[in-house]
Design a protein around this motif. Structure first.
Motif, PDB file in Angstrom:
ATOM      1  N   GLN A  73       0.834  -1.202   0.000  1.00 14.11           N
ATOM      2  CA  GLN A  73       0.000   0.000   0.000  1.00 14.11           C
ATOM      3  C   GLN A  73       0.872   1.257   0.000  1.00 14.11           C
ATOM      4  N   ASN A  74       0.553   2.181  -0.919  1.00 14.39           N
ATOM      5  CA  ASN A  74       1.297   3.433  -0.994  1.00 14.39           C
ATOM      6  C   ASN A  74       0.721   4.407   0.033  1.00 14.39           C
ATOM      7  N   ARG A  75       1.476   4.643   1.084  1.00 15.91           N
ATOM      8  CA  ARG A  75       0.956   5.458   2.185  1.00 15.91           C
ATOM      9  C   ARG A  75       0.898   6.942   1.836  1.00 15.91           C
ATOM     10  N   ALA A  76       1.590   7.370   0.789  1.00 20.04           N
ATOM     11  CA  ALA A  76       1.600   8.786   0.419  1.00 20.04           C
ATOM     12  C   ALA A  76       0.325   9.206  -0.307  1.00 20.04           C
ATOM     13  N   ASP A  77      -0.432   8.221  -0.827  1.00 19.99           N
ATOM     14  CA  ASP A  77      -1.637   8.567  -1.580  1.00 19.99           C
ATOM     15  C   ASP A  77      -2.699   9.223  -0.704  1.00 19.99           C
ATOM     16  N   CYS A  78      -2.659   8.926   0.609  1.00 23.05           N
ATOM     17  CA  CYS A  78      -3.684   9.471   1.507  1.00 23.05           C
ATOM     18  C   CYS A  78      -3.278  10.810   2.107  1.00 23.05           C
ATOM     19  N   PHE A  79      -2.138  11.320   1.723  1.00 21.79           N
ATOM     20  CA  PHE A  79      -1.674  12.559   2.339  1.00 21.79           C
ATOM     21  C   PHE A  79      -1.267  13.567   1.267  1.00 21.79           C
ATOM     22  N   LYS A  80      -2.087  14.558   1.101  1.00 23.37           N
ATOM     23  CA  LYS A  80      -1.770  15.676   0.207  1.00 23.37           C
ATOM     24  C   LYS A  80      -2.069  16.952   0.987  1.00 23.37           C
ATOM     25  N   PRO A 126      -9.976  12.217   8.281  1.00 27.09           N
ATOM     26  CA  PRO A 126      -9.920  11.854   6.862  1.00 27.09           C
ATOM     27  C   PRO A 126      -8.696  10.999   6.520  1.00 27.09           C
ATOM     28  N   TYR A 127      -7.579  11.294   7.162  1.00 26.57           N
ATOM     29  CA  TYR A 127      -6.374  10.502   6.883  1.00 26.57           C
ATOM     30  C   TYR A 127      -6.575   9.053   7.323  1.00 26.57           C
ATOM     31  N   ALA A 128      -7.106   8.851   8.536  1.00 24.55           N
ATOM     32  CA  ALA A 128      -7.314   7.494   9.033  1.00 24.55           C
ATOM     33  C   ALA A 128      -8.352   6.744   8.202  1.00 24.55           C
ATOM     34  N   ARG A 129      -9.382   7.440   7.765  1.00 22.35           N
ATOM     35  CA  ARG A 129     -10.377   6.792   6.904  1.00 22.35           C
ATOM     36  C   ARG A 129      -9.742   6.345   5.587  1.00 22.35           C
ATOM     37  N   CYS A 130      -8.915   7.207   5.028  1.00 21.11           N
ATOM     38  CA  CYS A 130      -8.270   6.873   3.755  1.00 21.11           C
ATOM     39  C   CYS A 130      -7.334   5.677   3.900  1.00 21.11           C
ATOM     40  N   ARG A 131      -6.544   5.666   4.964  1.00 21.32           N
ATOM     41  CA  ARG A 131      -5.592   4.574   5.153  1.00 21.32           C
ATOM     42  C   ARG A 131      -6.282   3.246   5.453  1.00 21.32           C
ATOM     43  N   SER A 132      -7.335   3.293   6.271  1.00 14.63           N
ATOM     44  CA  SER A 132      -7.984   2.048   6.709  1.00 14.63           C
ATOM     45  C   SER A 132      -9.100   1.595   5.777  1.00 14.63           C
ATOM     46  N   GLY A 133      -9.695   2.534   5.049  1.00 14.78           N
ATOM     47  CA  GLY A 133     -10.849   2.181   4.226  1.00 14.78           C
ATOM     48  C   GLY A 133     -12.127   2.057   5.029  1.00 14.78           C
ATOM     49  N   ILE A 134     -12.099   2.438   6.304  1.00 13.19           N
ATOM     50  CA  ILE A 134     -13.286   2.350   7.171  1.00 13.19           C
ATOM     51  C   ILE A 134     -14.099   3.635   7.003  1.00 13.19           C
TER      52      ILE A 134
END
Length: 239
Positions: free
Chosen positions: A85-92, A117-125
């Protein structure tokens, strides 16, 4: 030479004695003939009992001693999220916009992404989307839906409770990259979160020691290392 009537019987007697003499048993190969006068001491004797090797006996375990395998600690394995998983995709990083309020005062809006929003993006929850949901509100909603736990899981979201001393009235949360159980019952977590400084900066792979008995966490590395001790943890949100 002609035989007389007296010499014939004598000849027969001599012939028969020679015949019976040759009929004696001839020694067989498996039973070699013993020479006349041979001493019986030449027959090989069996080795004395002291020279016969005794069968080896496995040493008996001493009473009260446990085998080495019983003393080995149980195998404790870490649970880690998929490394692809590319962790940078969830952080702009998007800095907050500067505007003026009704009183003419310059104010700066919230930067993005905030921790939720960051945690939702990383976890998909994506559960419990209640508008501008804060960390504590999200956890309460997830608990009602039986989607929380007190045991950390890789890929879950750790929710830090309200901390007025640190100006976190709605709590804080982040993504659990890895969860490793320790022999003493605690857990070592690898934790990533954003907006830890209210400037939406990203803190990746902070090392956190979590105690499920006291539901507290200590940051051992990362941006919060100097002060984040005994933080109250509400629990972990699951998918």
């Amino acid at each position: 030479m002609p035989f007389s009537a007296k010499t014939v019987p004598l000849f027969l007697v001599f012939f028969l004695s020679m015949l019976f003499g040759c009929a004696k048993t001839v020694p067989q190969p498996s039973q070699p003939a013993r020479m006349h006068g041979e001493s019986v001491t030449n027959i090989p004797k069996a080795p004395p009992a002291a020279d016969i090797p005794k069968p080896s006996v496995a040493p008996q375990a001493k009473p009260g001693l446990k085998p080495e395998s019983a003393e080995e600690p149980p195998c404790l394995e870490c649970e880690t999220v998929s490394p692809d998983q590319n962790r940078a995709d969830c952080f702009k990083l998007q800095p907050g916009k500067t505007t003026k309020n009704s009183k003419g005062k310059t104010v700066t809006g919230r930067c993005q992404p905030q921790c939720v929003p960051y945690a939702r993006c990383r976890s998909g929850i994506m559960t419990c989307r209640l508008g501008d949901t804060g960390p504590v509100e999200w956890f309460k909603c997830a608990r009602k839906n039986k989607a929380t736990t007190s045991i950390p899981k890789a890929g879950s979201i750790m929710v830090i409770g309200v901390n007025t001393r640190r100006k976190m009235p709605t709590g804080h949360l982040g993504y659990v990259e890895e969860a490793c159980p320790n022999p003493d019952g605690t857990w070592t977590l690898r934790f990533s979160h954003t907006n830890f400084d209210r400037k939406c900066h990203l803190d990746l792979d902070a090392k956190v020691l979590f105690n499920p008995k006291t539901m507290t966490a200590n940051f051992l590395s990362g941006a919060w290392k100097t002060w984040a001790k005994d933080l109250k943890i509400s629990g972990f949100i699951l998918r």
